[in-house]
Design an enzyme around this catalytic site. Structure first.
Site, short mmCIF file in Angstrom:
data_model
loop_
_atom_site.label_atom_id
_atom_site.label_comp_id
_atom_site.label_asym_id
_atom_site.label_seq_id
_atom_site.Cartn_x
_atom_site.Cartn_y
_atom_site.Cartn_z
N HIS A 93 0.88 -1.17 -0.07
CA HIS A 93 -0.04 0.08 0.00
C HIS A 93 0.82 1.26 0.05
O HIS A 93 2.04 1.07 0.57
CB HIS A 93 -0.98 0.02 1.08
CG HIS A 93 -1.83 1.34 1.46
ND1 HIS A 93 -2.69 1.43 0.47
CD2 HIS A 93 -1.73 2.32 2.39
CE1 HIS A 93 -3.23 2.68 0.83
NE2 HIS A 93 -2.86 2.89 1.91
N HIS B 150 0.86 11.14 -2.36
CA HIS B 150 0.05 11.12 -1.61
C HIS B 150 -0.75 12.29 -1.84
O HIS B 150 -0.50 13.23 -0.93
CB HIS B 150 0.32 10.85 -0.21
CG HIS B 150 -0.79 9.95 0.41
ND1 HIS B 150 -1.38 8.77 0.37
CD2 HIS B 150 -1.39 10.73 1.75
CE1 HIS B 150 -2.23 8.40 1.08
NE2 HIS B 150 -2.33 9.43 2.15
#
Length: 758
Positions: free
Chosen positions: A305, A350
C-alpha cells in the site's frame, strides 16, 4: 589478526586503492553535497568515512550491510544533479532493510570504478562465505572491536571489556581462567590463534555436546548408524534417513578422516545444526513447491500500500526506491497513486498532502526494470487514478511504451475468460488494476462459447437485459471521466465498488474485483456465516489500511488471510509485527510472492468458517510442543547504556484463526545475552494449522517499563521442521543479525494423540 576476507583479497588492486582512501561527495539532495573521506579498513569488511574538514570519524558500515551497488544516475538524488555530475562519476550504495541509500560522487571515473568494482567483489565474497569463514570473520570482528590500542594483541582488561560488548556476564575469576588457558605463550596477552582458542572456549555449546553424547557411544563421534538414530529419534525424520545422513556427513563434516568412515564429529554436528538443514524452516519450502496453475484468486498475493512512500503520509518522501525495495522483497501488487502534474506529465504522490512528488513514467520505468528480479510471477499495478482524461492518455502511452509486451492488453487466448489465469500462465506479465469502461466482452470479438452455458430461462433473459442496460448507463457515465486508452489496459482486474456478497454474486464477473478499507473488511469479517470465504474463492479482493493511519502504520493481515483475501496490502516501509507476519507467510514457495491458499478456501461451496472452524473443512487440530533450550550471541538492544547486558526472554506467538491466537513466554535470564539457557517447554493446540503462523520473539526484560525488542523470526506453521532446530533471528526491519539464534526442540502430534515429553 587477519580476517578471512582480507586474507583472500589482499592482492586486489581496487581494494588496495580503497584502503588508501578516497575523498568523495556524499549527496543527500541537489543542495546538500558534502565532501567526505572514505576508506576501507584493513579487515576488508568495514568502510568508515569522516569529514575532510574536521577529521572526526562520522560513520562506519559493514560490507555485510550492503545489498548492492548501482552505477550512474540510478537514484532520484543523483538524477537531480545529473547536469552537474556525469553518470560515470556517480554510484549508489544500497543497504539491506530500510536503511537509507548512500549516494556518492567520485572525483574521477577511474576512482568511481575502483569503488564500484571493489565493493561488488567484497559483496560477492561475503555472500559466498561458508559457516567456517563466517565464524572466523566474527572472531576477527570481535578482536578488532576489543583491541582498543590496535597493537594486535589483547590484555585481560581488553578481554573484560569485550565480554561486556558480547553480552556476557562472567565472574572475573572464570574469565581469567579462560584467558590463562588460551595464553599458550604466557605473555599476558592474547594474539592470533590464542584469541581463537579463547573465543571457542567462550562459545562452547554444552547443550549441543550433551545431545551429541546421548547418541554417541564413545562420545567422540557419531557413526553412520548412530547419526541415523539421531535423525529418527532427535529430528523425527521418518523417510530415507540413511541417505540423508550420508548426504549431511558429506556436506558438513570438516574432517576427511571422519568422512571416509561415514562418521560425524562434534564440530560437524554443530555445523549441521547451524546450517539450513538444521534450521526450523523446512528447506523444501525454500523452493517453488506449490501448484502455480490455479487461478489468481486461489493465492495469497504479497501486496503493498502507498508503495511510493518511504515514511509517513503527511510529509514523507515519495520515491521510486519504494517500488524497487518492495519488488525486491517479492511484492507482487504495488500501488500507484496518480495526479495531474505540470507539463502534461502525471505525477505520483499522496494527494493533497506535503509528500514529495515523482513522475509516473519514472515509476513505470522502475517497475519495468525490477518487476522480475526476484520472481517471474505476475505483478499487479493497483492504480489509484485522480488524473483528468488527457493525462490518463499520457499514462496509457507510458504503460504501453515502457512495459511493451509485458503489459497484458488482452485475454491470453483472445476469448472471454471462464476463469482467471494462473500465475504460471502470466509469468513475466504485468496487469493493470483499475476502472474500465463497460465490460471486457465489449472489447473482445470472440463471444462466450458453450462452456459458459446458455441462458434459456425467459426471466433470466429479462434480468440480463436489464443488467446490460444498467451497464450501458454506468459505462456512459464513466466515459466522461475515464480515458478509453487507459481503460483498454485493464483486462483481468477491473475495479468495481463493493456493495455486498449477494450483490457481487448477482452482478459481478470473475475478472472484476473490489478494494475495501481494513475498517470495512473487519465489518465483513464479523458478519455471520462464511460468505467472505466463499466470495474470495472466485473473485479477487484487495484490502488496504484506513486513511487514518497517517503514520503509515499497519493492520493485522492475519484477519484478512483467515477469510481468504488475496491482496492484503500493507505499508512495506513500516517495520513491525504486521510486516513480520507478511514476511513470514511469503518466506515460503521460493519467496515468489504467491502462496497457494489451503484447498478448503478454494471452492465456492466451502463450509470453512474461521470463527467456528470445528466440524468444517480445514479443521485438523494438532499439538505443538516447543522446548526452548538456549540462545546464542544475542545483539545489544538499540540505544542501550554502555556496559548493560540483556535479560532475555523468549515469547512464542501463534497467529491464525481466532481460536488459535495465543502466546506464551519463558522466564527471563538475568544478565546473559551470550548463551542463556532456559530448557522450558511451551505447549500449544492449533486447530487450523494451514492458516497458522508462528512468531518467535526475543526481548530484553525490563521490570519498570516495556521490554525492549532483541530479535524475531516468523514462519508458517506448515513450514516448521520437527526436532532440534536453530532459529536464526532477524532484526526489527527483517534483516539478518548473525550469529544470533535460538536453539529449540519441536514436536508436532495429532491433537487426538497424547503428547510425549521431550
Amino acid at each position: 589478526m587477519t580476517s578471512p576476507c582480507s586474507a583472500r583479497l589482499q592482492l586486489d588492486e581496487n581494494l588496495q586503492l580503497m584502503q588508501a582512501g578516497s575523498p568523495m561527495r556524499k549527496v543527500k539532495s541537489r543542495s546538500w553535497k558534502k565532501q567526505r573521506y572514505f576508506k576501507l579498513q584493513e579487515d576488508c569488511m568495514t568502510i568508515w568515512y569522516n569529514s575532510k574538514k574536521t577529521g572526526n570519524t562520522k560513520s562506519t558500515f559493514s560490507i555485510s550491510d550492503i545489498e548492492t551497488v548501482r552505477e550512474g544516475h540510478q537514484s532520484e538524488v543523483l538524477q537531480s544533479i545529473a547536469e552537474e555530475f556525469k553518470p560515470e562519476l556517480c554510484f549508489t550504495i544500497v543497504f539491506h532493510g530500510r536503511r537509507a541509500n548512500l549516494d556518492l560522487v567520485a572525483n574521477t571515473p577511474e576512482e568511481a570504478q575502483c569503488w564500484i568494482q571493489g565493493l561488488e567483489k567484497l559483496i560477492e565474497t561475503v555472500t559466498n562465505m561458508d559457516r567456517k569463514d563466517l565464524m572466523d570473520q566474527w572472531i576477527c570482528d570481535w578482536f578488532q572491536k576489543a583491541d582498543k590500542n590496535k597493537d594486535g594483541r589483547m590484555n585481560f582488561k581488553e578481554v573484560q571489556d569485550l565480554l561486556k560488548m558480547m553480552n556476557v556476564d562472567m565472574s572475573e575469576h572464570h574469565a581469567f581462567r579462560l584467558f590463562q588457558m588460551a595464553d599458550k605463550s604466557e605473555s599476558g596477552t592474547l594474539e592470533g590463534e590464542e584469541f581463537v582458542l579463547f573465543y571457542k572456549a567462550l562459545t562452547q555449546r554444552d547443550e549441543v555436546l550433551k545431545i551429541f553424547q546421548d547418541f554417541s557411544k564413545d562420545g567422540k563421534k557419531l557413526t553412520l548408524l548412530e547419526f541415523v538414530d539421531f535423525l529418527q529419534q532427535g529430528q523425527l525424520e521418518e523417510e530415507n534417513t540413511e541417505e540423508i545422513a550420508m548426504d549431511l556427513i558429506a556436506r558438513y563434516e570438516p574432517s576427511d578422516t571422519a568422512k571416509k568412515l561415514h562418521a560425524m564429529s562434534i564440530d560437524g554436528f554443530l555445523v549441521y545444526l547451524c546450517s539450513p538443514e538444521g534450521s526450523i524452516f523446512n528447506v523444501a519450502h525454500e523452493q517453488l513447491y506449490q501448484d502455480m496453475m490455479q487461478p489468481l484468486c486461489h493465492y495469497f498475493i504479497s501486496s503493498s500500500h502507498n508503495t511510493y512512500l518511504m515514511e509517513d503520509q503527511i510529509r514523507g518522501q515519495s520515491s521510486i526506491e519504494g517500488y524497487i525495495r518492495a519488488l525486491k522483497r517479492g511484492c507482487r501488487c504495488v500501488e500507484v497513486d496518480t495526479w495531474d502534474g505540470p507539463n502534461g506529465e502525471p505525477i505520483v504522490y499522496h494527494g493533497r498532502t506535503f509528500t514529495s512528488k515523482i513522475l509516473f513514467k519514472d515509476v513505470i520505468s522502475a517497475i519495468d526494470k525490477y518487476a522480475f528480479r526476484v520472481s517471474d510471477y505476475p505483478v499487479i499495478l493497483s492504480l489509484e487514478n485522480h488524473c483528468g482524461v488527457e493525462q490518463q492518455d499520457a499514462m496509457a502511452q507510458h504503460l504501453k511504451s515502457i512495459l511493451g509486451n509485458k503489459l497484458v492488453m488482452s485475454t491470453l487466448d483472445g476469448r472471454i475468460p471462464v476463469r482467471l489465469p494462473s500465475p504460471d500462465e502470466l509469468r513475466g506479465k504485468i496487469l493493470l488494476k483499475g476502472k474500465k469502461i463497460g465490460r471486457l466482452e465489449d472489447s473482445l470479438e470472440e463471444q462466450p462459447d458453450d462452456s459458459l452455458g446458455e441462458v434459456s430461462d425467459e426471466e433470466e433473459n429479462i434480468e440480463v437485459e436489464e443488467e446490460r442496460n444498467e451497464d450501458k448507463k454506468r459505462a456512459k457515465k464513466s466515459k466522461e471521466r475515464l480515458s478509453q486508452e487507459l481503460s483498454d489496459c485493464v483486462i483481468y482486474c477491473k475495479s468495481v465498488p463493493f456493495v455486498s456478497f449477494q450483490h457481487s454474486r448477482a452482478h459481478y464477473i470473475l475478472y472484476e474485483m473490489s478494494s475495501v478499507t481494513e475498517y470495512k473488511a473487519r465489518k465483513l469479517v464479523r458478519e455471520p456465516g462464511n460468505d467472505f470465504v466463499r466470495h474470495n474463492a472466485w473473485q479477487l479482493m484487495r484490502i488496504y489500511p484506513t486513511g487514518l493511519r497517517t503514520d503509515s502504520s499497519n493492520y493485522n493481515p492475519q484477519d484478512m488471510w483467515n477469510v481468504g483475501c488475496q491482496m492484503t496490502a500493507l505499508n512495506f516501509q513500516t517495520a513491525g509485527v504486521e510486516m513480520d507476519l507478511n514476511d513470514g507467510l511469503f518466506r515460503q514457495n521460493a519467496r515468489c510472492g504467491y502462496v497457494l491458499k489451503p484447498s478448503f478456501m478454494r471452492h465456492v461451496e466451502t463450509t470453512f468458517n474461521p470463527d467456528q472452524p470445528q466440524g468444517t473443512e480445514g479443521y485438523s487440530p494438532v499439538n505443538l510442543s516447543i522446548l526452548v533450550i538456549s540462545a546464542q550471541q544475542l545483539p545489544k538492544v538499540e540505544n542501550s547504556k554502555e556496559g548493560s547486558i540483556v535479560d532475555p526472554l523468549v515469547r512464542v506467538e501463534i497467529f491464525g484463526v481466532p481460536i488459535d491466537q495465543t502466546k506464551q513466554e519463558t522466564k527471563y535470564i538475568e544478565n546473559n545475552g551470550f548463551n542463556p539457557m532456559w530448557y522450558e517447554t511451551l505447549h500449544f493446540k492449533i486447530h487450523v494449522p494451514e492458516l497458522a503462523l508462528v512468531r518467535f520473539v526475543v526481548e530484553d526484560y525490563d521490570k519498570t517499563s516495556r521490554n525492549d525488542f532483541v530479535g524475531q523470526y516468523t514462519l508458517p506453521f506448515k513450514s516448521i521442521k520437527s526436532g532440534y532446530r536453530h532459529i536464526h533471528l532477524l532484526s526489527r526491519d527483517g534483516t539478518k543479525i548473525p550469529p544470533a539464534s535460538l536453539f529449540v526442540h519441536i514436536r508436532v502430534t495429532d491433537a487426538s494423540q497424547p503428547e510425549q515429553d521431550t
